[in-house]
Design a protein around this motif. Structure first.
Motif, PDB file in Angstrom:
ATOM      1  N   GLU A  29       0.853  -1.190   0.000  1.00  0.00           N
ATOM      2  CA  GLU A  29       0.000   0.000   0.000  1.00  0.00           C
ATOM      3  C   GLU A  29       0.884   1.234   0.000  1.00  0.00           C
ATOM      4  O   GLU A  29       1.926   1.260   0.641  1.00  0.00           O
ATOM      5  N   ILE A  30       0.483   2.241  -0.767  1.00  0.00           N
ATOM      6  CA  ILE A  30       1.215   3.502  -0.815  1.00  0.00           C
ATOM      7  C   ILE A  30       0.535   4.498   0.121  1.00  0.00           C
ATOM      8  O   ILE A  30      -0.647   4.797  -0.036  1.00  0.00           O
ATOM      9  N   ILE A  31       1.296   4.981   1.111  1.00  0.00           N
ATOM     10  CA  ILE A  31       0.783   5.962   2.052  1.00  0.00           C
ATOM     11  C   ILE A  31       1.168   7.348   1.531  1.00  0.00           C
ATOM     12  O   ILE A  31       2.350   7.677   1.451  1.00  0.00           O
ATOM     13  N   ILE A  32       0.173   8.139   1.166  1.00  0.00           N
ATOM     14  CA  ILE A  32       0.405   9.452   0.558  1.00  0.00           C
ATOM     15  C   ILE A  32       0.062  10.566   1.545  1.00  0.00           C
ATOM     16  O   ILE A  32      -0.971  10.512   2.227  1.00  0.00           O
ATOM     17  N   VAL A  33       0.956  11.561   1.636  1.00  0.00           N
ATOM     18  CA  VAL A  33       0.689  12.790   2.375  1.00  0.00           C
ATOM     19  C   VAL A  33       0.737  13.936   1.368  1.00  0.00           C
ATOM     20  O   VAL A  33       1.764  14.155   0.716  1.00  0.00           O
ATOM     21  N   ASN A  34      -0.378  14.643   1.218  1.00  0.00           N
ATOM     22  CA  ASN A  34      -0.469  15.737   0.248  1.00  0.00           C
ATOM     23  C   ASN A  34       0.005  17.029   0.911  1.00  0.00           C
ATOM     24  O   ASN A  34      -0.654  17.569   1.802  1.00  0.00           O
ATOM     25  N   ASN A  35       1.165  17.522   0.476  1.00  0.00           N
ATOM     26  CA  ASN A  35       1.738  18.745   1.029  1.00  0.00           C
ATOM     27  C   ASN A  35       1.515  19.957   0.130  1.00  0.00           C
ATOM     28  O   ASN A  35       2.152  21.001   0.312  1.00  0.00           O
ATOM     29  N   SER A  36       0.643  19.847  -0.838  1.00  0.00           N
ATOM     30  CA  SER A  36       0.399  20.932  -1.788  1.00  0.00           C
ATOM     31  C   SER A  36      -0.203  22.157  -1.081  1.00  0.00           C
ATOM     32  O   SER A  36      -0.861  22.041  -0.041  1.00  0.00           O
ATOM     33  N   THR A  37       0.029  23.336  -1.649  1.00  0.00           N
ATOM     34  CA  THR A  37      -0.555  24.572  -1.122  1.00  0.00           C
ATOM     35  C   THR A  37      -1.242  25.333  -2.250  1.00  0.00           C
ATOM     36  O   THR A  37      -0.881  25.198  -3.424  1.00  0.00           O
ATOM     37  N   GLY A  38      -2.248  26.105  -1.873  1.00  0.00           N
ATOM     38  CA  GLY A  38      -2.927  26.984  -2.822  1.00  0.00           C
ATOM     39  C   GLY A  38      -3.787  26.284  -3.842  1.00  0.00           C
ATOM     40  O   GLY A  38      -4.214  26.904  -4.822  1.00  0.00           O
ATOM     41  N   ALA A  39      -4.073  24.998  -3.656  1.00  0.00           N
ATOM     42  CA  ALA A  39      -4.838  24.236  -4.654  1.00  0.00           C
ATOM     43  C   ALA A  39      -6.287  24.079  -4.228  1.00  0.00           C
ATOM     44  O   ALA A  39      -6.588  23.942  -3.034  1.00  0.00           O
ATOM     45  N   SER A  40      -7.175  24.071  -5.218  1.00  0.00           N
ATOM     46  CA  SER A  40      -8.588  23.798  -4.966  1.00  0.00           C
ATOM     47  C   SER A  40      -9.024  22.451  -5.544  1.00  0.00           C
ATOM     48  O   SER A  40     -10.131  21.989  -5.275  1.00  0.00           O
ATOM     49  N   ALA A  41      -8.155  21.837  -6.337  1.00  0.00           N
ATOM     50  CA  ALA A  41      -8.457  20.530  -6.928  1.00  0.00           C
ATOM     51  C   ALA A  41      -7.145  19.803  -7.212  1.00  0.00           C
ATOM     52  O   ALA A  41      -6.071  20.417  -7.299  1.00  0.00           O
ATOM     53  N   TYR A  42      -7.270  18.461  -7.372  1.00  0.00           N
ATOM     54  CA  TYR A  42      -6.075  17.636  -7.560  1.00  0.00           C
ATOM     55  C   TYR A  42      -6.350  16.572  -8.618  1.00  0.00           C
ATOM     56  O   TYR A  42      -7.460  16.043  -8.703  1.00  0.00           O
ATOM     57  N   GLU A  43      -5.328  16.266  -9.401  1.00  0.00           N
ATOM     58  CA  GLU A  43      -5.406  15.167 -10.370  1.00  0.00           C
ATOM     59  C   GLU A  43      -4.183  14.286 -10.189  1.00  0.00           C
ATOM     60  O   GLU A  43      -3.052  14.716 -10.418  1.00  0.00           O
ATOM     61  N   TRP A  44      -4.413  13.029  -9.761  1.00  0.00           N
ATOM     62  CA  TRP A  44      -3.348  12.063  -9.541  1.00  0.00           C
ATOM     63  C   TRP A  44      -3.333  11.056 -10.680  1.00  0.00           C
ATOM     64  O   TRP A  44      -4.378  10.709 -11.231  1.00  0.00           O
ATOM     65  N   SER A  45      -2.151  10.547 -11.008  1.00  0.00           N
ATOM     66  CA  SER A  45      -2.042   9.430 -11.950  1.00  0.00           C
ATOM     67  C   SER A  45      -0.984   8.468 -11.436  1.00  0.00           C
ATOM     68  O   SER A  45       0.008   8.881 -10.826  1.00  0.00           O
ATOM     69  N   PHE A  46      -1.217   7.170 -11.700  1.00  0.00           N
ATOM     70  CA  PHE A  46      -0.359   6.121 -11.176  1.00  0.00           C
ATOM     71  C   PHE A  46      -0.002   5.154 -12.303  1.00  0.00           C
ATOM     72  O   PHE A  46      -0.842   4.819 -13.136  1.00  0.00           O
ATOM     73  N   SER A  47       1.233   4.676 -12.309  1.00  0.00           N
ATOM     74  CA  SER A  47       1.688   3.771 -13.366  1.00  0.00           C
ATOM     75  C   SER A  47       1.177   2.353 -13.112  1.00  0.00           C
ATOM     76  O   SER A  47       0.535   2.055 -12.097  1.00  0.00           O
ATOM     77  N   GLU A  48       1.492   1.463 -14.036  1.00  0.00           N
ATOM     78  CA  GLU A  48       1.032   0.072 -13.988  1.00  0.00           C
ATOM     79  C   GLU A  48       1.425  -0.600 -12.678  1.00  0.00           C
ATOM     80  O   GLU A  48       2.535  -0.455 -12.190  1.00  0.00           O
ATOM     81  N   GLY A  49       0.483  -1.330 -12.109  1.00  0.00           N
ATOM     82  CA  GLY A  49       0.704  -2.027 -10.847  1.00  0.00           C
ATOM     83  C   GLY A  49      -0.185  -1.497  -9.745  1.00  0.00           C
ATOM     84  O   GLY A  49      -0.504  -2.223  -8.794  1.00  0.00           O
ATOM     85  N   ALA A  50      -0.593  -0.228  -9.845  1.00  0.00           N
ATOM     86  CA  ALA A  50      -1.511   0.345  -8.866  1.00  0.00           C
ATOM     87  C   ALA A  50      -2.929  -0.123  -9.156  1.00  0.00           C
ATOM     88  O   ALA A  50      -3.290  -0.388 -10.302  1.00  0.00           O
ATOM     89  N   ASP A  51      -3.747  -0.193  -8.103  1.00  0.00           N
ATOM     90  CA  ASP A  51      -5.119  -0.653  -8.311  1.00  0.00           C
ATOM     91  C   ASP A  51      -6.015   0.428  -8.895  1.00  0.00           C
ATOM     92  O   ASP A  51      -7.156   0.149  -9.287  1.00  0.00           O
ATOM     93  N   ILE A  52      -5.518   1.670  -8.958  1.00  0.00           N
ATOM     94  CA  ILE A  52      -6.232   2.739  -9.649  1.00  0.00           C
ATOM     95  C   ILE A  52      -5.233   3.439 -10.573  1.00  0.00           C
ATOM     96  O   ILE A  52      -4.052   3.548 -10.251  1.00  0.00           O
ATOM     97  N   SER A  53      -5.705   3.925 -11.707  1.00  0.00           N
ATOM     98  CA  SER A  53      -4.814   4.624 -12.636  1.00  0.00           C
ATOM     99  C   SER A  53      -4.849   6.129 -12.417  1.00  0.00           C
ATOM    100  O   SER A  53      -3.918   6.841 -12.791  1.00  0.00           O
TER     101      SER A  53
END
Length: 260
Positions: free
Chosen positions: A43-67
């Motif tokens: 499992e990948i544990i993610i901490v989002n440290n972004s600032t000033g954002a109102s929306a996010y778009e993530w993408s993951f390479s092959e092997g993740a259960d979501i793209s």
């Protein structure tokens, strides 16, 4: 007196205006990602440290259960060993900032299992097929092969006098598979690289990944069933077939193959 008052108001307005501009949060895309556990159950544990954002778009390479994901902090599981690439786009209105990071996932890669596959012993059989696709998980009769599905066929099966059997590449001219792609097959090993018992216990590709599979152009007989047959697709996916039972019409097998 009035000039002094007006000048003071102007100065105050200018101060607050400048302070407001200075305090605007800059748009920054940033995150940390750590791996918990090993593949195929990592499992990948993610901490989002972004600032000033109102929306996010993530993408993951092959092997993740979501793209992809639009969540602020997505939950990601990984079933493939090796490097996983994660990209984040932080969005505020028409402004975007992007960052990409790579994490290394240890362990082994997931496998795909096909149970109770029946291969026909005779060419042109109307009941049992001789051609199997790892992509669709289906077995096809000779009459069902076309230019639409030919390139998806990975395994072909043949027999000699219903006493000797062999898996081979569907590129062999005996099968007339349009667009066929090559598969290497080792039908018989005096000392199996993977025993029947090891096949049954396989939950990942730990037994497969280190194998060197050669095209041997051999066969196996009734006396060596149950046993295992090794293969490797044109894309490098390695697999093993467990032969289970045979009669005058069909060979019954299970198949396990690397998922990636």
């Amino acid at each position: 007196m009035k000039k002094t008052f007006i000048l003071g108001l102007f100065a105050s307005a200018l101060f607050f205006s400048c302070s407001s501009d200075d305090e605007e949060t800059p748009l920054v895309a940033d995150f940390t990602a750590t791996v918990s556990g090993e593949s195929p159950n990592a499992e990948i544990i993610i901490v989002n440290n972004s600032t000033g954002a109102s929306a996010y778009e993530w993408s993951f390479s092959e092997g993740a259960d979501i793209s992809s994901s639009e969540e602020q902090v997505p939950t990601v599981k990984v079933d493939k060993a090796g490097d996983l690439t994660i990209s984040l786009i932080a969005i505020n209105g028409s402004n975007e900032e992007k960052t990409t990071k790579t994490v290394s996932v240890s362990g082994n890669t997931a496998i795909t299992t096909f149970n109770d596959v029946e291969f026909g012993l005779n060419a042109g059989d109307a009941t049992y097929g001789r051609l199997f696709s790892l992509e669709t998980g289906e077995i096809y009769k000779d009459s069902e092969i076309s230019s639409d599905n030919g390139s998806k066929i990975n395994l072909a099966f043949g027999s000699m006098a219903n006493t000797m059997y062999f898996f081979e590449s569907p590129t062999d001219e005996d099968y007339n598979v349009p667009g066929a792609i090559a598969t290497k097959v080792t039908n018989y090993e005096e000392t199996p690289s993977i025993t029947v018992e090891e096949f049954d216990a396989m939950t990942n590709d730990g037994k497969l990944s280190g194998l060197t599979i050669e095209e041997t152009n051999d066969s196996f007989g009734n006396g060596s069933i149950p046993n295992t047959v090794l293969f490797e697709t044109s894309t490098g996916r390695k697999g093993v077939i467990k032969t289970k039972a045979v009669n005058s019409d069909r060979l019954l097998v299970d198949i396990k193959v690397q998922k990636y």
